[in-house]
Design a protein around this motif. Structure first.
Motif, PDB file in Angstrom:
ATOM      1  N   PHE A 182      70.636 -17.909 -14.983  1.00 47.53           N
ATOM      2  CA  PHE A 182      71.468 -18.220 -16.192  1.00 47.53           C
ATOM      3  C   PHE A 182      72.843 -17.633 -15.863  1.00 47.53           C
ATOM      4  CE2 PHE A 182      69.279 -13.889 -17.611  1.00 47.53           C
ATOM      5  CZ  PHE A 182      70.457 -12.936 -17.872  1.00 47.53           C
ATOM      6  N   THR A 183      73.380 -16.991 -14.725  1.00 48.53           N
ATOM      7  CA  THR A 183      74.301 -16.825 -14.297  1.00 48.53           C
ATOM      8  C   THR A 183      74.991 -18.049 -13.571  1.00 48.53           C
ATOM      9  OG1 THR A 183      73.869 -15.400 -12.485  1.00 48.53           O
ATOM     10  CG2 THR A 183      74.429 -14.217 -14.631  1.00 48.53           C
ATOM     11  N   HIS A 184      74.292 -18.864 -13.333  1.00 49.59           N
ATOM     12  CA  HIS A 184      74.757 -19.945 -12.505  1.00 49.59           C
ATOM     13  C   HIS A 184      75.072 -19.617 -11.056  1.00 49.59           C
ATOM     14  CE1 HIS A 184      74.708 -22.279 -16.118  1.00 49.59           C
ATOM     15  NE2 HIS A 184      75.689 -21.547 -16.903  1.00 49.59           N
ATOM     16  N   ASP A 185      74.271 -18.683 -10.655  1.00 49.64           N
ATOM     17  CA  ASP A 185      74.540 -18.329  -9.157  1.00 49.64           C
ATOM     18  C   ASP A 185      73.634 -18.956  -8.413  1.00 49.64           C
ATOM     19  OD1 ASP A 185      76.816 -16.106  -8.736  1.00 49.64           O
ATOM     20  OD2 ASP A 185      75.675 -15.480 -10.611  1.00 49.64           O
ATOM     21  N   GLU A 186      72.856 -18.387  -7.310  1.00 55.41           N
ATOM     22  CA  GLU A 186      71.951 -18.978  -6.405  1.00 55.41           C
ATOM     23  C   GLU A 186      70.723 -19.515  -7.049  1.00 55.41           C
ATOM     24  OE1 GLU A 186      73.972 -15.953  -4.084  1.00 55.41           O
ATOM     25  OE2 GLU A 186      73.072 -15.722  -5.800  1.00 55.41           O
ATOM     26  N   ALA A 187      70.336 -20.719  -6.729  1.00 54.39           N
ATOM     27  CA  ALA A 187      69.033 -21.208  -7.121  1.00 54.39           C
ATOM     28  C   ALA A 187      68.096 -20.517  -6.096  1.00 54.39           C
ATOM     29  CB  ALA A 187      68.888 -22.794  -6.860  1.00 54.39           C
ATOM     30  N   TRP A 188      66.727 -20.549  -6.491  1.00 55.04           N
ATOM     31  CA  TRP A 188      65.775 -19.837  -5.763  1.00 55.04           C
ATOM     32  C   TRP A 188      65.704 -19.810  -4.355  1.00 55.04           C
ATOM     33  CZ3 TRP A 188      61.611 -21.431  -2.952  1.00 55.04           C
ATOM     34  CH2 TRP A 188      61.350 -22.683  -3.199  1.00 55.04           C
ATOM     35  N   PRO A 189      65.864 -21.348  -3.723  1.00 51.30           N
ATOM     36  CA  PRO A 189      65.638 -21.150  -2.262  1.00 51.30           C
ATOM     37  C   PRO A 189      67.160 -20.443  -1.523  1.00 51.30           C
ATOM     38  CG  PRO A 189      65.312 -23.180  -3.339  1.00 51.30           C
ATOM     39  CD  PRO A 189      65.839 -22.456  -4.287  1.00 51.30           C
ATOM     40  N   GLU A 190      68.057 -20.625  -2.134  1.00 52.36           N
ATOM     41  CA  GLU A 190      69.337 -19.965  -1.768  1.00 52.36           C
ATOM     42  C   GLU A 190      69.317 -18.327  -1.752  1.00 52.36           C
ATOM     43  OE1 GLU A 190      74.139 -19.916  -1.714  1.00 52.36           O
ATOM     44  OE2 GLU A 190      72.956 -21.280  -3.094  1.00 52.36           O
ATOM     45  N   ALA A 191      68.862 -18.099  -2.853  1.00 51.09           N
ATOM     46  CA  ALA A 191      68.919 -16.575  -3.085  1.00 51.09           C
ATOM     47  C   ALA A 191      67.645 -15.987  -2.195  1.00 51.09           C
ATOM     48  CB  ALA A 191      68.289 -16.317  -4.504  1.00 51.09           C
ATOM     49  N   LEU A 192      66.705 -16.591  -1.833  1.00 49.07           N
ATOM     50  CA  LEU A 192      65.676 -16.072  -0.746  1.00 49.07           C
ATOM     51  C   LEU A 192      66.154 -16.235   0.209  1.00 49.07           C
ATOM     52  CD1 LEU A 192      62.341 -17.006  -2.365  1.00 49.07           C
ATOM     53  CD2 LEU A 192      63.387 -14.809  -2.239  1.00 49.07           C
ATOM     54  N   ARG A 193      66.911 -17.127   0.718  1.00 47.81           N
ATOM     55  CA  ARG A 193      67.688 -17.271   2.171  1.00 47.81           C
ATOM     56  C   ARG A 193      68.359 -15.941   2.397  1.00 47.81           C
ATOM     57  NH1 ARG A 193      67.759 -22.713   1.475  1.00 47.81           N
ATOM     58  NH2 ARG A 193      69.882 -22.867   0.695  1.00 47.81           N
ATOM     59  N   GLU A 194      69.241 -15.901   1.297  1.00 47.49           N
ATOM     60  CA  GLU A 194      70.256 -14.434   1.432  1.00 47.49           C
ATOM     61  C   GLU A 194      69.676 -13.361   1.499  1.00 47.49           C
ATOM     62  OE1 GLU A 194      73.463 -14.501   1.605  1.00 47.49           O
ATOM     63  OE2 GLU A 194      74.056 -16.544   1.181  1.00 47.49           O
ATOM     64  N   GLN A 195      68.622 -13.075   0.509  1.00 49.17           N
ATOM     65  CA  GLN A 195      67.918 -11.570   0.262  1.00 49.17           C
ATOM     66  C   GLN A 195      66.357 -11.630   0.708  1.00 49.17           C
ATOM     67  OE1 GLN A 195      69.394 -10.842  -3.475  1.00 49.17           O
ATOM     68  NE2 GLN A 195      67.289 -11.926  -4.617  1.00 49.17           N
ATOM     69  N   GLY A 196      65.880 -12.490   1.044  1.00 51.34           N
ATOM     70  CA  GLY A 196      64.468 -12.552   0.801  1.00 51.34           C
ATOM     71  C   GLY A 196      63.825 -11.516   1.714  1.00 51.34           C
ATOM     72  N   PRO A 242      61.058 -21.897 -11.910  1.00 52.58           N
ATOM     73  CA  PRO A 242      59.776 -22.403 -11.081  1.00 52.58           C
ATOM     74  C   PRO A 242      58.889 -21.362 -10.308  1.00 52.58           C
ATOM     75  CG  PRO A 242      61.753 -22.809 -10.029  1.00 52.58           C
ATOM     76  CD  PRO A 242      62.189 -22.075 -11.019  1.00 52.58           C
ATOM     77  N   TRP A 243      58.328 -20.670 -11.051  1.00 56.06           N
ATOM     78  CA  TRP A 243      57.779 -19.309 -10.554  1.00 56.06           C
ATOM     79  C   TRP A 243      56.789 -19.639  -9.416  1.00 56.06           C
ATOM     80  CZ3 TRP A 243      59.858 -15.051 -10.195  1.00 56.06           C
ATOM     81  CH2 TRP A 243      60.815 -14.561 -11.097  1.00 56.06           C
ATOM     82  N   ALA A 244      56.046 -20.427  -9.613  1.00 59.36           N
ATOM     83  CA  ALA A 244      54.793 -20.813  -8.485  1.00 59.36           C
ATOM     84  C   ALA A 244      55.541 -21.197  -7.360  1.00 59.36           C
ATOM     85  CB  ALA A 244      54.005 -22.356  -9.149  1.00 59.36           C
ATOM     86  N   ASP A 245      56.661 -21.990  -7.241  1.00 58.39           N
ATOM     87  CA  ASP A 245      57.264 -22.149  -6.034  1.00 58.39           C
ATOM     88  C   ASP A 245      57.841 -20.849  -5.316  1.00 58.39           C
ATOM     89  OD1 ASP A 245      56.612 -24.982  -5.924  1.00 58.39           O
ATOM     90  OD2 ASP A 245      58.547 -25.427  -6.907  1.00 58.39           O
ATOM     91  N   ILE A 246      58.305 -19.972  -6.512  1.00 55.71           N
ATOM     92  CA  ILE A 246      59.349 -18.759  -6.034  1.00 55.71           C
ATOM     93  C   ILE A 246      58.185 -17.752  -5.517  1.00 55.71           C
ATOM     94  CG2 ILE A 246      60.346 -16.811  -6.858  1.00 55.71           C
ATOM     95  CD1 ILE A 246      61.670 -18.850  -8.848  1.00 55.71           C
ATOM     96  N   LEU A 247      57.043 -17.519  -6.222  1.00 51.57           N
ATOM     97  CA  LEU A 247      56.123 -16.616  -5.787  1.00 51.57           C
ATOM     98  C   LEU A 247      55.330 -16.878  -4.354  1.00 51.57           C
ATOM     99  CD1 LEU A 247      54.233 -16.079  -9.038  1.00 51.57           C
ATOM    100  CD2 LEU A 247      55.945 -14.582  -8.011  1.00 51.57           C
TER     101      LEU A 247
END
Length: 303
Positions: A182-196, A242-247
């Protein structure tokens, strides 16, 4: 993974009542707000309240897994206010040790577009976490810095940078994809590349946009005020995250521990069913998503 409830979702319950509600919803534990004046939290430095919470949690079989302080003063330019923030987090570490919690949510100070001297604020934040890290390690507690608006780690990129600079196994990322969405920052694939590879805790919640093109605005850190919101809170599985993909991706990055249902009933009760219903539905949906992510049949997933 263990699914726990967050007392953000139980503002009308006392802490013992919230723990009972979580037990009834089939949850494995609790993340408890650490703040004075909140009915469903632990007051700062109150050893008696901490002891009572530990007793009730043990009786119910619903462990207190995490604490959530609200201080934003770690990077404050006023030395007295910064010291007060450090003292509050020291107190939270002590309380976590007393109640058996293994993680503490940390706000990365305070920051906004109207502020100046980013480097100075960042250094005070980094050095404060470095000061606290050995205390947390000795207590067996992780300090988990959240992806959160109004702080210096709104984005996954900023959060990962901070954790890497502190460079302590006791300071990790609190991954909150709904916040990043909701802050329009990273989508989940990018977020996990950064900090996963740095995740120590995960908040799970869901939302829908009322206007996906509206710029993000928040004048406070803990919440987005009603007249600034471009989203509505939803029960997990009934929104757009998309929690199934994220998990599945989170587990591939090596995280298979706690998922905290951060049910936002304290801030946005008009969006959500009652806590008793909402936590039960959220837990059921999250277990189903875990089954989907793992490709397992229901009997292969605990609880």
């Amino acid at each position: 993974m263990r699914i726990i409830g967050h007392t953000l979702g139980t503002p009308e319950q006392t802490l013992p009542e919230a723990l009972e509600l979580f037990a009834s919803a089939g949850l494995d534990g609790a993340e408890v707000i650490y703040q004075n004046g909140y009915r469903s939290g632990l007051p700062i430095g109150d050893d008696a309240a901490a002891a009572e919470a530990a007793r009730v949690a043990d009786d119910l079989g619903v462990a207190v897994v995490g604490l959530a302080p609200y201080t934003t003063g770690l990077n404050h330019e006023d030395p007295a206010q910064r010291r007060a923030a450090l003292d509050e987090l020291r107190s939270a570490i002590d309380c976590a040790h007393r109640v058996g919690a293994t993680r503490i949510r940390v706000y990365a100070g305070s920051w906004g577009a109207d502020r100046t001297d980013h480097a100075g604020h960042w250094e005070r934040l980094r050095s404060g976490l470095s000061e606290l890290a050995p205390l947390a390690a000795d207590a067996g507690v992780l300090l988990c810095v959240e992806n959160h608006f109004g702080t210096m780690t709104q984005s996954a990129k900023e959060t990962a940078r901070l954790i890497r600079e502190v460079d302590s196994p006791a300071v990790r990322v609190l991954y909150d994809q709904a916040n990043l969405t909701f802050t329009h920052d990273e989508a989940w694939p990018e977020a996990l590349r950064e900090q996963g590879d740095l995740i120590g805790h995960v908040h799970v919640k869901d939302l829908v946009f009322t206007d996906p093109n509206a710029p993000f605005v928040a004048s406070e850190t803990a919440r987005v005020k009603a007249d600034e919101r471009a989203v509505r809170s939803r029960v997990v599985g009934e929104g757009i995250v998309p929690w199934a993909d994220i998990l599945q991706a989170v587990e591939q990055h090596g995280y298979d521990d706690v998922l905290s249902l951060e049910y936002e009933y304290r801030w946005h009760p008009q969006d959500l069913p009652s806590p008793a219903e909402g936590f039960t539905r959220s837990a059921r949906a999250l277990r189903s998503l875990l089954e989907e992510a793992a490709g397992l049949s229901p009997v292969e997933v605990s609880r």
